[in-house]
Scaffold this motif. Structure first.
Motif, PDB file in Angstrom:
ATOM      1  N   VAL A  21      41.822  44.488  36.494  1.00 28.22           N
ATOM      2  CA  VAL A  21      41.061  43.577  37.340  1.00 28.22           C
ATOM      3  C   VAL A  21      41.359  42.135  36.924  1.00 28.22           C
ATOM      4  CG1 VAL A  21      39.023  43.671  35.826  1.00 28.22           C
ATOM      5  CG2 VAL A  21      38.754  43.097  38.245  1.00 28.22           C
ATOM      6  N   ARG A  22      41.268  41.221  37.904  1.00 26.85           N
ATOM      7  CA  ARG A  22      41.394  39.800  37.591  1.00 26.85           C
ATOM      8  C   ARG A  22      40.678  38.998  38.674  1.00 26.85           C
ATOM      9  NH1 ARG A  22      47.585  37.842  38.922  1.00 26.85           N
ATOM     10  NH2 ARG A  22      47.583  38.382  41.135  1.00 26.85           N
ATOM     11  N   ALA A  23      40.341  37.765  38.330  1.00 22.98           N
ATOM     12  CA  ALA A  23      39.747  36.825  39.283  1.00 22.98           C
ATOM     13  C   ALA A  23      40.858  35.884  39.730  1.00 22.98           C
ATOM     14  CB  ALA A  23      38.622  36.043  38.633  1.00 22.98           C
ATOM     15  N   LEU A  24      40.956  35.701  41.047  1.00 32.70           N
ATOM     16  CA  LEU A  24      42.019  34.852  41.568  1.00 32.70           C
ATOM     17  C   LEU A  24      41.547  34.197  42.856  1.00 32.70           C
ATOM     18  CD1 LEU A  24      45.010  34.017  41.123  1.00 32.70           C
ATOM     19  CD2 LEU A  24      45.629  35.900  42.628  1.00 32.70           C
ATOM     20  N   GLU A  25      41.561  32.872  42.882  1.00 25.27           N
ATOM     21  CA  GLU A  25      41.223  32.101  44.080  1.00 25.27           C
ATOM     22  C   GLU A  25      39.867  32.498  44.674  1.00 25.27           C
ATOM     23  OE1 GLU A  25      44.532  32.456  46.737  1.00 25.27           O
ATOM     24  OE2 GLU A  25      45.943  31.708  45.254  1.00 25.27           O
ATOM     25  N   GLY A  26      38.868  32.671  43.828  1.00 22.06           N
ATOM     26  CA  GLY A  26      37.529  33.003  44.289  1.00 22.06           C
ATOM     27  C   GLY A  26      37.325  34.452  44.668  1.00 22.06           C
ATOM     28  N   LEU A  27      38.352  35.276  44.502  1.00 23.75           N
ATOM     29  CA  LEU A  27      38.255  36.698  44.819  1.00 23.75           C
ATOM     30  C   LEU A  27      38.446  37.521  43.556  1.00 23.75           C
ATOM     31  CD1 LEU A  27      40.478  36.760  48.028  1.00 23.75           C
ATOM     32  CD2 LEU A  27      37.983  36.840  47.931  1.00 23.75           C
ATOM     33  N   ILE A  28      38.134  38.804  43.656  1.00 21.11           N
ATOM     34  CA  ILE A  28      38.402  39.755  42.589  1.00 21.11           C
ATOM     35  C   ILE A  28      39.500  40.682  43.084  1.00 21.11           C
ATOM     36  CG2 ILE A  28      37.450  41.622  41.173  1.00 21.11           C
ATOM     37  CD1 ILE A  28      36.235  38.883  40.545  1.00 21.11           C
ATOM     38  N   GLU A  29      40.512  40.906  42.257  1.00 24.58           N
ATOM     39  CA  GLU A  29      41.596  41.807  42.605  1.00 24.58           C
ATOM     40  C   GLU A  29      41.599  42.990  41.646  1.00 24.58           C
ATOM     41  OE1 GLU A  29      44.987  39.097  44.657  1.00 24.58           O
ATOM     42  OE2 GLU A  29      45.207  39.433  42.512  1.00 24.58           O
ATOM     43  N   LEU A  30      41.917  44.169  42.193  1.00 24.25           N
ATOM     44  CA  LEU A  30      42.022  45.386  41.402  1.00 24.25           C
ATOM     45  C   LEU A  30      43.356  46.050  41.695  1.00 24.25           C
ATOM     46  CD1 LEU A  30      38.807  45.545  42.752  1.00 24.25           C
ATOM     47  CD2 LEU A  30      38.756  46.955  40.720  1.00 24.25           C
ATOM     48  N   ARG A  31      43.911  46.714  40.684  1.00 22.31           N
ATOM     49  CA  ARG A  31      45.138  47.483  40.868  1.00 22.31           C
ATOM     50  C   ARG A  31      45.187  48.581  39.813  1.00 22.31           C
ATOM     51  NH1 ARG A  31      49.985  43.622  38.422  1.00 22.31           N
ATOM     52  NH2 ARG A  31      49.383  43.856  36.246  1.00 22.31           N
ATOM     53  N   GLU A  32      46.026  49.566  40.058  1.00 20.60           N
ATOM     54  CA  GLU A  32      46.288  50.590  39.057  1.00 20.60           C
ATOM     55  C   GLU A  32      47.485  50.140  38.237  1.00 20.60           C
ATOM     56  OE1 GLU A  32      46.320  54.699  40.061  1.00 20.60           O
ATOM     57  OE2 GLU A  32      45.037  54.356  41.795  1.00 20.60           O
ATOM     58  N   SER A  33      47.382  50.261  36.940  1.00 23.39           N
ATOM     59  CA  SER A  33      48.448  49.750  36.079  1.00 23.39           C
ATOM     60  C   SER A  33      49.772  50.471  36.299  1.00 23.39           C
ATOM     61  CB  SER A  33      48.046  49.858  34.612  1.00 23.39           C
ATOM     62  OG  SER A  33      47.795  51.214  34.280  1.00 23.39           O
ATOM     63  N   ASP A  34      49.730  51.738  36.705  1.00 27.26           N
ATOM     64  CA  ASP A  34      50.976  52.476  36.907  1.00 27.26           C
ATOM     65  C   ASP A  34      51.540  52.322  38.322  1.00 27.26           C
ATOM     66  OD1 ASP A  34      48.970  53.932  38.074  1.00 27.26           O
ATOM     67  OD2 ASP A  34      49.655  55.867  37.356  1.00 27.26           O
ATOM     68  N   ASP A  35      50.854  51.560  39.203  1.00 28.66           N
ATOM     69  CA  ASP A  35      51.351  51.275  40.553  1.00 28.66           C
ATOM     70  C   ASP A  35      50.912  49.863  40.926  1.00 28.66           C
ATOM     71  OD1 ASP A  35      52.371  51.293  43.087  1.00 28.66           O
ATOM     72  OD2 ASP A  35      51.044  52.838  43.857  1.00 28.66           O
ATOM     73  N   ALA A  36      51.485  48.886  40.269  1.00 27.36           N
ATOM     74  CA  ALA A  36      51.061  47.494  40.409  1.00 27.36           C
ATOM     75  C   ALA A  36      51.383  46.887  41.768  1.00 27.36           C
ATOM     76  CB  ALA A  36      51.688  46.651  39.304  1.00 27.36           C
ATOM     77  N   GLY A  37      52.084  47.626  42.629  1.00 27.57           N
ATOM     78  CA  GLY A  37      52.448  47.100  43.939  1.00 27.57           C
ATOM     79  C   GLY A  37      51.310  47.086  44.945  1.00 27.57           C
ATOM     80  N   ILE A  38      50.249  47.835  44.683  1.00 28.03           N
ATOM     81  CA  ILE A  38      49.106  47.895  45.593  1.00 28.03           C
ATOM     82  C   ILE A  38      47.929  47.187  44.931  1.00 28.03           C
ATOM     83  CG2 ILE A  38      47.472  49.390  46.777  1.00 28.03           C
ATOM     84  CD1 ILE A  38      49.707  51.509  46.851  1.00 28.03           C
ATOM     85  N   THR A  39      47.409  46.171  45.605  1.00 20.54           N
ATOM     86  CA  THR A  39      46.282  45.403  45.081  1.00 20.54           C
ATOM     87  C   THR A  39      45.160  45.410  46.106  1.00 20.54           C
ATOM     88  OG1 THR A  39      47.788  43.952  43.865  1.00 20.54           O
ATOM     89  CG2 THR A  39      45.563  43.130  44.226  1.00 20.54           C
ATOM     90  N   VAL A  40      43.941  45.616  45.640  1.00 25.14           N
ATOM     91  CA  VAL A  40      42.757  45.557  46.491  1.00 25.14           C
ATOM     92  C   VAL A  40      42.028  44.266  46.160  1.00 25.14           C
ATOM     93  CG1 VAL A  40      40.551  46.646  47.027  1.00 25.14           C
ATOM     94  CG2 VAL A  40      42.560  48.055  46.568  1.00 25.14           C
ATOM     95  N   ARG A  41      41.643  43.512  47.186  1.00 23.92           N
ATOM     96  CA  ARG A  41      40.897  42.267  46.993  1.00 23.92           C
ATOM     97  C   ARG A  41      39.500  42.408  47.578  1.00 23.92           C
ATOM     98  NH1 ARG A  41      45.200  37.517  48.638  1.00 23.92           N
ATOM     99  NH2 ARG A  41      46.417  37.686  46.732  1.00 23.92           N
ATOM    100  N   THR A  42      38.545  41.809  46.894  1.00 28.89           N
ATOM    101  CA  THR A  42      37.170  41.789  47.385  1.00 28.89           C
ATOM    102  C   THR A  42      36.506  40.506  46.908  1.00 28.89           C
ATOM    103  OG1 THR A  42      35.155  43.112  47.610  1.00 28.89           O
ATOM    104  CG2 THR A  42      36.168  43.054  45.420  1.00 28.89           C
TER     105      THR A  42
END
Length: 66
Positions: A21-42
């Motif tokens: 997880v990370r905070a970026l531009e006022g949003l929170i992003e999540l990804r799986e470490s073994d498939d970093a190509g897919i990111t979910v933002r909320t």
């Protein structure tokens, strides 16, 4: 650690198989470490509500009934 850097739980396994997880531009992003190509933002409020539910066990059935 900078909030724009990916972070994982200290409870994650050492084999790098975890959710990050990370905070970026006022949003929170999540990804799986073994498939970093897919990111979910909320938004922060939606993620905060999710964390509150997780802390009180609202999603425990997903783990125990998997």
């Amino acid at each position: 650690m900078n909030s724009t850097e990916w972070q994982k739980s200290s409870f994650s396994e050492a084999n790098n198989n975890c959710v990050e997880v990370r905070a970026l531009e006022g949003l929170i992003e999540l990804r799986e470490s073994d498939d970093a190509g897919i990111t979910v933002r909320t938004t922060r409020p939606i993620f905060a509500a999710f964390l509150q539910g997780a802390k009180v066990g609202e999603f425990d059935y997903l783990i125990t009934n998997a």
